[in-house]
Design an enzyme around this catalytic site. Structure first.
Site, PDB file in Angstrom:
ATOM      1  N   ASP A 299       0.125   5.360   1.527  1.00 37.10           N
ATOM      2  CA  ASP A 299      -0.713   6.300   2.130  1.00 37.10           C
ATOM      3  C   ASP A 299      -1.394   7.059   1.550  1.00 37.10           C
ATOM      4  O   ASP A 299      -0.980   7.560   0.160  1.00 37.10           O
ATOM      5  CB  ASP A 299       0.196   6.860   3.175  1.00 37.10           C
ATOM      6  CG  ASP A 299       0.891   6.010   4.362  1.00 37.10           C
ATOM      7  OD1 ASP A 299       0.297   4.859   4.460  1.00 37.10           O
ATOM      8  OD2 ASP A 299       1.876   6.712   4.802  1.00 37.10           O
TER       9      ASP A 299
ATOM     10  N   TYR B   8      12.362   4.335  -0.751  1.00 33.06           N
ATOM     11  CA  TYR B   8      11.294   5.566  -0.590  1.00 33.06           C
ATOM     12  C   TYR B   8      12.348   6.797  -0.587  1.00 33.06           C
ATOM     13  O   TYR B   8      13.561   6.740  -0.085  1.00 33.06           O
ATOM     14  CB  TYR B   8      10.623   5.510   0.713  1.00 33.06           C
ATOM     15  CG  TYR B   8       9.635   4.438   0.828  1.00 33.06           C
ATOM     16  CD1 TYR B   8       8.332   4.865   0.363  1.00 33.06           C
ATOM     17  CD2 TYR B   8      10.029   2.875   1.158  1.00 33.06           C
ATOM     18  CE1 TYR B   8       7.394   3.725   0.366  1.00 33.06           C
ATOM     19  CE2 TYR B   8       8.886   2.175   1.246  1.00 33.06           C
ATOM     20  CZ  TYR B   8       7.564   2.655   0.972  1.00 33.06           C
ATOM     21  OH  TYR B   8       6.352   1.463   0.873  1.00 33.06           O
TER      22      TYR B   8
ATOM     23  N   ARG C 246       0.852  -1.236   0.014  1.00 37.64           N
ATOM     24  CA  ARG C 246       0.057  -0.157   0.050  1.00 37.64           C
ATOM     25  C   ARG C 246       0.865   1.463   0.001  1.00 37.64           C
ATOM     26  O   ARG C 246       2.050   1.274   0.542  1.00 37.64           O
ATOM     27  CB  ARG C 246      -0.800  -0.021   1.174  1.00 37.64           C
ATOM     28  CG  ARG C 246      -1.650  -1.371   1.424  1.00 37.64           C
ATOM     29  CD  ARG C 246      -2.445  -1.219   2.749  1.00 37.64           C
ATOM     30  NE  ARG C 246      -3.078  -2.436   3.077  1.00 37.64           N
ATOM     31  CZ  ARG C 246      -3.972  -2.684   4.027  1.00 37.64           C
ATOM     32  NH1 ARG C 246      -4.301  -1.586   4.821  1.00 37.64           N
ATOM     33  NH2 ARG C 246      -4.488  -3.829   4.067  1.00 37.64           N
TER      34      ARG C 246
ATOM     35  N   ARG D 198       7.995   7.463   7.535  1.00 37.13           N
ATOM     36  CA  ARG D 198       7.428   9.048   8.136  1.00 37.13           C
ATOM     37  C   ARG D 198       7.596   9.340   9.417  1.00 37.13           C
ATOM     38  O   ARG D 198       8.027  10.267   9.913  1.00 37.13           O
ATOM     39  CB  ARG D 198       5.940   9.242   7.548  1.00 37.13           C
ATOM     40  CG  ARG D 198       5.604   9.201   6.044  1.00 37.13           C
ATOM     41  CD  ARG D 198       3.956   8.850   6.008  1.00 37.13           C
ATOM     42  NE  ARG D 198       3.288   9.861   6.612  1.00 37.13           N
ATOM     43  CZ  ARG D 198       1.858   9.817   6.778  1.00 37.13           C
ATOM     44  NH1 ARG D 198       1.358   8.802   6.151  1.00 37.13           N
ATOM     45  NH2 ARG D 198       1.010  10.722   7.242  1.00 37.13           N
TER      46      ARG D 198
END
Lengths: 246, 246
Positions: A53, A111, A51, A198
């Site tokens: 966000d 990322y 997934r 995050r």
């Protein structure tokens, strides 16, 4: 049965995230499945590498789907590009062996996270970075990266509650580069917990600003206490750059 | 009477352009005037260095306004940043001599135009570039730039009809740089006619693609015939970078 692999770029600003939610038209998975179902004439379900966000972006999300359709790949890609909104682009389309599974076979991910580190905000980076105007001690942040790299229980750096599933993950590398007024964080690892990138970015920023001590990292690994880590920086600065397969 | 100079960055995607249109809330000038009028308690009119087209962007638009208000500059800038939408940022605020006029005193401007030159479009550049997938002969385009630089009657490269006002302008420099998949055009000149940067960019692209001959430039300078020049590329790729004052 053909197995088709898609490499997808998306600006997630308008979406509720990757994963389809019922009949909502507001997810990236849902948008792509709708076009593929129309194209092939049967319901298509795509499997993403994981997934992302709500509001987060991707430069190289990977997904695959099985189909009996014999439409050629270039025509399929053209239809996807023409019929998807302009903020979702199928960059690459390939036929892969039937056993390929974009989530189970993923061996790692990269990322990026972008921070706009100026007093004055940016009109152009507002949707692609987090505006954090504090003065930062980059050397201390680099030292913190060295503590985070490796195999640890990252539950304190995630949005997860204690669970039976292992929350031990391996981060292979973290870099922080200054690109003009942006700080560009990259994270390479075998896997990441929910919101882990995050929370780690927020913790690194607070260490740089001096509101969290460098040694807290070891303590959070020990205790697993989320509230001792930093803020969860907003999704708009987060990009899934690449999914690795061996 | 104080005279205040603003340097403004904006993402023009949501707006009808710089210039206020009646009571419309959809222009950048209108948005800024509303905040300044509220702040100072009297109607404020700001003078921009020039208009920008609907959908075009600015990194350094300049405007000025006269006011009797004695609010200090940092407080004024903070109020502007807090009360304007996030896609309009007042980057700099200065007090200037009363005779300063941001349009009359401008001695030149720099514009950028971005072209996404790949077959596959880009999710992230879609609002900040023009997608033009043709193969381009960059050398021929560079030769065309050399023909365009200098003082000429640019009416054939503008959206203007024949007019009494002079349409002779001086372009000091044009550059084309490849930045990954983007082509970055820059234009420096003393002044530009309406849509001139967009028509010149379209003509350069068509010369690169081979649909317009290099020699057409001389002919268009001679004839002034707009239809012999290239397409008007869309405003979303256009940025007003800087306004020069001697």
């Amino acid at each position: 049965m053909r197995n088709i692999k898609l490499t997808i770029e998306y600006d997630g600003g308008r979406y509720l995230g990757w994963q389809r939610l019922g009949d909502s038209d507001k997810t990236i998975q849902g948008k792509i499945e709708n076009v593929l179902s129309q194209l092939t004439g049967t319901d298509v379900e795509i499997v993403g590498s994981g997934r992302t966000d709500a509001g987060a972006h991707a430069r190289g999300q990977v997904a695959n789907f099985k189909t009996e359709s014999d439409i050629e790949l270039p025509a399929m890609q053209e239809t996807l590009i023409r019929n998807l909104p302009q903020d979702i682009i199928v960059k690459k389309i390939e036929e892969v062996p039937e056993r390929f599974h974009s989530r189970y076979n993923a061996s790692g991910k990269q990322y990026s996270y972008y921070v706009w580190n100026e007093t004055i905000p940016s009109a152009f980076e507002r949707n692609y970075s987090f505006h954090y105007p504090e003065q930062l001690d980059l050397e201390k942040m680099q030292a913190a990266c060295q503590k985070l790299i490796g195999t640890h229980d990252f539950i304190g750096f995630s949005a997860l509650k204690k669970t039976k599933k292992s929350t031990v993950k391996t981060i292979n590398n973290i870099t922080i580069e200054k690109e003009g007024s942006l700080l560009h964080f990259t994270f390479v690892g075998e896997g990441f917990l929910h919101k882990m990138v995050r929370v780690i970015t927020g913790t690194l920023l607070e260490i740089g600003a001096g509101t969290i001590e460098l040694d807290s990292i070891d303590e959070i690994f020990e205790s697993g206490i989320r509230s001792d880590a930093g803020i969860t920086v907003p999704a708009q600065g987060l990009f899934l750059d690449e999914v690795y397969y061996d």
